[in-house]
Design a protein around this motif. Structure first.
Motif, PDB file in Angstrom:
ATOM      1  N   LEU A  87      91.794  56.129 -15.016  1.00  0.00           N
ATOM      2  CA  LEU A  87      92.391  56.449 -16.314  1.00  0.00           C
ATOM      3  C   LEU A  87      92.045  55.409 -17.371  1.00  0.00           C
ATOM      4  O   LEU A  87      91.928  55.734 -18.557  1.00  0.00           O
ATOM      5  N   GLU A  88      91.883  54.165 -16.957  1.00  0.00           N
ATOM      6  CA  GLU A  88      91.534  53.103 -17.897  1.00  0.00           C
ATOM      7  C   GLU A  88      90.153  53.348 -18.504  1.00  0.00           C
ATOM      8  O   GLU A  88      89.902  52.976 -19.661  1.00  0.00           O
ATOM      9  N   LYS A  89      89.246  53.953 -17.731  1.00  0.00           N
ATOM     10  CA  LYS A  89      87.893  54.231 -18.229  1.00  0.00           C
ATOM     11  C   LYS A  89      87.824  55.504 -19.060  1.00  0.00           C
ATOM     12  O   LYS A  89      86.772  55.839 -19.590  1.00  0.00           O
ATOM     13  N   LEU A  90      88.959  56.209 -19.162  1.00  0.00           N
ATOM     14  CA  LEU A  90      88.982  57.464 -19.915  1.00  0.00           C
ATOM     15  C   LEU A  90      88.731  57.199 -21.398  1.00  0.00           C
ATOM     16  O   LEU A  90      89.352  56.314 -22.003  1.00  0.00           O
ATOM     17  N   ASP A  91      87.820  57.955 -21.978  1.00  0.00           N
ATOM     18  CA  ASP A  91      87.500  57.818 -23.402  1.00  0.00           C
ATOM     19  C   ASP A  91      88.631  58.455 -24.214  1.00  0.00           C
ATOM     20  O   ASP A  91      88.799  59.676 -24.222  1.00  0.00           O
ATOM     21  N   LYS A  92      89.412  57.620 -24.885  1.00  0.00           N
ATOM     22  CA  LYS A  92      90.565  58.125 -25.632  1.00  0.00           C
ATOM     23  C   LYS A  92      90.147  59.037 -26.786  1.00  0.00           C
ATOM     24  O   LYS A  92      90.958  59.837 -27.273  1.00  0.00           O
ATOM     25  N   ARG A  93      88.895  58.945 -27.209  1.00  0.00           N
ATOM     26  CA  ARG A  93      88.436  59.793 -28.311  1.00  0.00           C
ATOM     27  C   ARG A  93      88.438  61.269 -27.924  1.00  0.00           C
ATOM     28  O   ARG A  93      88.585  62.141 -28.779  1.00  0.00           O
ATOM     29  N   LEU A  94      88.293  61.545 -26.630  1.00  0.00           N
ATOM     30  CA  LEU A  94      88.357  62.942 -26.178  1.00  0.00           C
ATOM     31  C   LEU A  94      89.741  63.518 -26.411  1.00  0.00           C
ATOM     32  O   LEU A  94      89.880  64.666 -26.844  1.00  0.00           O
ATOM     33  N   LEU A  95      90.772  62.723 -26.137  1.00  0.00           N
ATOM     34  CA  LEU A  95      92.135  63.196 -26.371  1.00  0.00           C
ATOM     35  C   LEU A  95      92.415  63.332 -27.862  1.00  0.00           C
ATOM     36  O   LEU A  95      93.118  64.272 -28.285  1.00  0.00           O
ATOM     37  N   GLU A  96      91.885  62.408 -28.667  1.00  0.00           N
ATOM     38  CA  GLU A  96      92.075  62.503 -30.112  1.00  0.00           C
ATOM     39  C   GLU A  96      91.383  63.743 -30.666  1.00  0.00           C
ATOM     40  O   GLU A  96      91.927  64.430 -31.547  1.00  0.00           O
ATOM     41  N   ALA A  97      90.177  64.032 -30.166  1.00  0.00           N
ATOM     42  CA  ALA A  97      89.464  65.229 -30.626  1.00  0.00           C
ATOM     43  C   ALA A  97      90.213  66.494 -30.230  1.00  0.00           C
ATOM     44  O   ALA A  97      90.299  67.448 -31.019  1.00  0.00           O
ATOM     45  N   ALA A  98      90.763  66.505 -29.021  1.00  0.00           N
ATOM     46  CA  ALA A  98      91.534  67.667 -28.584  1.00  0.00           C
ATOM     47  C   ALA A  98      92.764  67.860 -29.456  1.00  0.00           C
ATOM     48  O   ALA A  98      93.122  68.993 -29.818  1.00  0.00           O
ATOM     49  N   ALA A  99      93.434  66.762 -29.828  1.00  0.00           N
ATOM     50  CA  ALA A  99      94.607  66.867 -30.696  1.00  0.00           C
ATOM     51  C   ALA A  99      94.214  67.367 -32.088  1.00  0.00           C
ATOM     52  O   ALA A  99      94.930  68.183 -32.689  1.00  0.00           O
ATOM     53  N   ASP A 100      93.071  66.897 -32.607  1.00  0.00           N
ATOM     54  CA  ASP A 100      92.616  67.351 -33.922  1.00  0.00           C
ATOM     55  C   ASP A 100      92.300  68.833 -33.919  1.00  0.00           C
ATOM     56  O   ASP A 100      92.439  69.509 -34.958  1.00  0.00           O
ATOM     57  N   LEU A 101      91.871  69.362 -32.780  1.00  0.00           N
ATOM     58  CA  LEU A 101      91.545  70.785 -32.674  1.00  0.00           C
ATOM     59  C   LEU A 101      92.771  71.629 -32.375  1.00  0.00           C
ATOM     60  O   LEU A 101      92.651  72.847 -32.183  1.00  0.00           O
ATOM     61  N   GLY A 102      93.938  70.995 -32.320  1.00  0.00           N
ATOM     62  CA  GLY A 102      95.165  71.751 -32.111  1.00  0.00           C
ATOM     63  C   GLY A 102      95.487  72.041 -30.661  1.00  0.00           C
ATOM     64  O   GLY A 102      96.323  72.909 -30.374  1.00  0.00           O
ATOM     65  N   THR A 103      94.861  71.336 -29.719  1.00  0.00           N
ATOM     66  CA  THR A 103      95.136  71.563 -28.302  1.00  0.00           C
ATOM     67  C   THR A 103      96.481  70.952 -27.936  1.00  0.00           C
ATOM     68  O   THR A 103      96.745  69.787 -28.243  1.00  0.00           O
ATOM     69  N   PRO A 104      97.362  71.710 -27.283  1.00  0.00           N
ATOM     70  CA  PRO A 104      98.654  71.146 -26.854  1.00  0.00           C
ATOM     71  C   PRO A 104      98.432  69.992 -25.882  1.00  0.00           C
ATOM     72  O   PRO A 104      97.438  69.965 -25.145  1.00  0.00           O
TER      73      PRO A 104
END
Length: 283
Positions: free
Chosen positions: A168-185
């Motif tokens: 989880l530490e190596k997880l790219d947080k930008r993927l979660l930010e992009a998902a949030a910007d696209l309206g993903t729950p």
């Protein structure tokens, strides 16, 4: 010096160590498993399949191991994943190191001492006494499979937390930010992004815990009270008490075969989820 000779020279020390410390002991156990028990105990040379034919006599030990080891691994995973997720994603960097140290702290004391502490907690003056005050009388926790499961989860939880934390530490947080910007729950982002990318850590932690649990004998012996036998307890009894080395060797070979099957399934799952060399190094 050619590249192949250099590679062979570099691998020779590790190969000799591997042969001396793993292959030779396994070969001795395999040879013993075809022998007979001498009159005074121990090993007598021979060639018979009688020891393998007697394996059903230890069916209870294999059943308990193959039941509680997966359950303990699953329970550890269900507790470790939220903890690892919180440490890797939610905690600020200034608190992260301290909390990780707290996860390691139980390893600073002997597993024997920690298991004896659970004897008090699960005994008549511990949790059952509190349940009796609440109206639930005659609740027996100690010397049961539940007590062994509790000890397993408590003892092996850190080994599950850290591989998941590293993934989880190596997880790219930008993927979660992009998902949030696209309206993903958030729950869908977790299912579609976080969970798949953390599977290498989940598989590695599960394998670490499961393999160690397959050979566990201390926790069942203390918290099971001699009523919940693992294969490890059977091996201690056969080698040290009854001194039936051939039968004990056959039981050990059976355990190794089961573990090889599990490792084979792990390898297939690892390839499916794309566990690379860096993740495999956690093993």
């Amino acid at each position: 010096m050619t590249r192949s000779r250099a590679r062979a020279l570099l691998l020779t020390p590790a190969g000799l160590w591997y042969a001396a410390m793993l292959l030779m002991p396994l070969a001795v156990v395999l040879i013993f498993s075809f022998g007979e028990r001498s009159q005074i105990g121990g090993y007598a040379p021979g060639f018979t399949l009688e020891q393998y034919a007697n394996l059903p006599a230890r069916f209870a030990a294999f059943r308990n191991t193959l039941t509680l080891a997966p359950l303990g691994t699953l329970a550890s995973l269900l507790i470790a994943y939220p903890l690892a997720y919180y440490l890797a994603v939610k905690v600020s960097p200034k608190w992260k190191t301290m909390l990780l140290v707290l996860v390691i702290v139980p390893f600073w004391t002997s597993i024997l001492i920690r298991s004896y502490a659970w004897i008090f907690l699960l005994g008549g003056k511990g949790i059952p006494a509190l349940l009796a005050m609440a109206g639930l009388e005659d609740v027996r926790l100690l010397n049961t499979p539940f007590a062994v499961l509790v000890g397993i989860v408590y003892g092996y939880l850190p080994l599950m937390v850290f591989p998941i934390y590293v993934a989880l530490e190596k997880l790219d947080k930008r993927l979660l930010e992009a998902a949030a910007d696209l309206g993903t729950p958030p729950w869908r982002a977790f299912v579609q992004i976080t969970l798949p990318l953390s599977m290498p850590g989940v598989l590695t932690g599960s394998m670490l815990v499961f393999i160690l649990l397959m050979g566990e004998f201390l926790i069942p012996s203390i918290l099971g009270g001699g009523k919940v036998f693992f294969v490890g307890n059977a091996l201690v009894d056969l080698f040290l008490q009854s001194r039936n080395w051939p039968f004990g060797s056959a039981v050990a070979v059976g355990l190794v075969v089961v573990m090889l099957v599990v490792v084979g399934l792990y390898t297939r799952a690892a390839k499916r989820f794309g566990v690379g060399r860096d993740d495999a190094a956690l093993m």
